[in-house]
Write a protein that holds these residues in place. Sequence first.
Motif, PDB file in Angstrom:
ATOM      1  N   ALA A  17       0.883  -1.167   0.000  1.00  0.00           N
ATOM      2  CA  ALA A  17       0.000   0.000   0.000  1.00  0.00           C
ATOM      3  C   ALA A  17       0.913   1.206   0.000  1.00  0.00           C
ATOM      4  N   ASP A  19       3.125   4.570  -1.611  1.00  0.00           N
ATOM      5  CA  ASP A  19       3.058   5.796  -2.374  1.00  0.00           C
ATOM      6  C   ASP A  19       4.415   5.965  -2.969  1.00  0.00           C
ATOM      7  N   HIS A 291       0.600   9.921   6.641  1.00  0.00           N
ATOM      8  CA  HIS A 291      -0.273   9.183   5.721  1.00  0.00           C
ATOM      9  C   HIS A 291      -0.095   7.671   5.915  1.00  0.00           C
ATOM     10  N   GLU A 292       1.183   7.223   5.957  1.00  0.00           N
ATOM     11  CA  GLU A 292       1.434   5.783   6.115  1.00  0.00           C
ATOM     12  C   GLU A 292       0.903   5.281   7.457  1.00  0.00           C
ATOM     13  N   HIS A 295      -2.659   4.373   7.240  1.00  0.00           N
ATOM     14  CA  HIS A 295      -2.933   3.006   6.784  1.00  0.00           C
ATOM     15  C   HIS A 295      -2.899   2.036   7.955  1.00  0.00           C
ATOM     16  N   GLU A 371      -6.789   5.175   0.220  1.00  0.00           N
ATOM     17  CA  GLU A 371      -5.694   6.153   0.174  1.00  0.00           C
ATOM     18  C   GLU A 371      -6.182   7.535   0.592  1.00  0.00           C
ATOM     19  N   HIS A 414      -4.487   6.149  -6.406  1.00  0.00           N
ATOM     20  CA  HIS A 414      -4.292   7.141  -5.345  1.00  0.00           C
ATOM     21  C   HIS A 414      -5.035   8.394  -5.817  1.00  0.00           C
TER      22      HIS A 414
HETATM   23 ZN   LIG Z   1      -0.988   5.224   0.933  1.00  0.00          ZN
END
Ligand SMILES: [Zn+2]
Length: 447
Positions: A17, A19, A291-292, A295, A371, A414
């Motif tokens: 997952a 980026d 952001h990570e 997840h 995302e 995304h």
């Molecule tokens: Zn992501």
Amino acid sequence: MILLVTISAMSLTPASAEDNPAQTAPSAIPQNAERTATTDENVKPVNPAAATQAWLDSVPQDQREKSDAYFEGGYWLILWNFLVTAAISILLLASRLSARLRDFSERVTKIKNFQVACYAIPYLLLVYALSFPLNLYENFFREHQYGLATQSFLPWFREQLIGLMLTLVGGTLLVIGLYAVFRRASRTWWIWGTIVMIIFLGTLVLIAPVYIEPLFNTYKPLTDPKIRDPILAMAQANEIPVKQVFEVDASRQTTRVSANVAGLLGTTRVALNDNLLKQCTLPEIRAVMAHEMGHYVLNHGAKLLTYFGILILIGFALTRILFDAAVKRWGDRWGVHGISDPAGLPLLALISSILLFLGTPVLNTVVRITEREADAFGINTSREPDGMAKVALKLGVYRKLNPTPLEEFIFFDHPSGRNRIRMAMDWKAANLPAGEPISSGNQSPTH
Ligand SMILES: [Zn+2]
């Protein structure tokens, strides 16, 4: 093709997952544009639409054209990959090569599971070899052409061989599991087969950080306190175990800036790559890492596995109908007897590739929604709207920044750069208070 299904699923599941913002020269964001978008934030209210446009306008025209060309080329690659898989499958069926491979496996052994393995290994090798030219163009020459790759041919090919070994082991085990189901439940295999797929994908995600990723890259805990401590602070604020923030030497393969969450349950870890560390400022790194962490905290691994499980169930139900219809019509000509016959594997591959091709917008949208959730978590945790906007522009080197809504719906896994920057600017314009008591001497809030 089941294998190809697996590979595509792999690239969609939380194991990656990721980026992959690509490299941008620091000069890509002219100072004046940055000022337009960032200064006077406490004086003038931010106009989100105008601020978003100012960020987008800061990208030079030639750079925009190059990244649009790279990303739009990817649309065609979806079609070429589908056509190559379909052509290989039809070739193996119509030439009766598949039937002969099945006959060969039956001569080698009487044990059904071994027969399936004896079919699967040459099949997987043949598919790899026949699709190699497209693979070479897509993943080697094209990446170099756009300045995204760092490997010469031999190291690249060495990693290809490692990947092929993994594919042979994983693919063969999966096919053995599926055919065991096909033999026992010729009418309800699509239900039990879904369970096999979910177990397989879950295991893959679970073991990837421990057994698969170290074959390609080195992961080590972050050590630079200037970077590590602000990241750990965000991790601690969200109750993410400290040991799970890692640095990975992705510059071995690519110039892309990236970070990812991998694993499931106890193996989950958040990692950022060395390109990110070299090319981004702390606010940008915080925006990416938040952001990570989104997840991780939002449990996207288990959620995506659930969504994909439902999609696989629907896909298998359709496959059952199409497979039976095709065998009824062409089974004698191809020498394929039914679902439990390994000679039908290319037909399963053909049907899966058609469904995956047609389902591209659905799969992309499922991933894109998670995302977007991670983006929302990220901006609220990092509180770095400008950092988020700058990273979105860096991502824009390889992902089209400003697509049409239909384009984004079909092709984007995304959110587009425009939408990410707009989210950041909307957040900035809302000017959220941090929650401190306004007058001094009051008791601090207890909730
Ligand atoms: Zn992501």
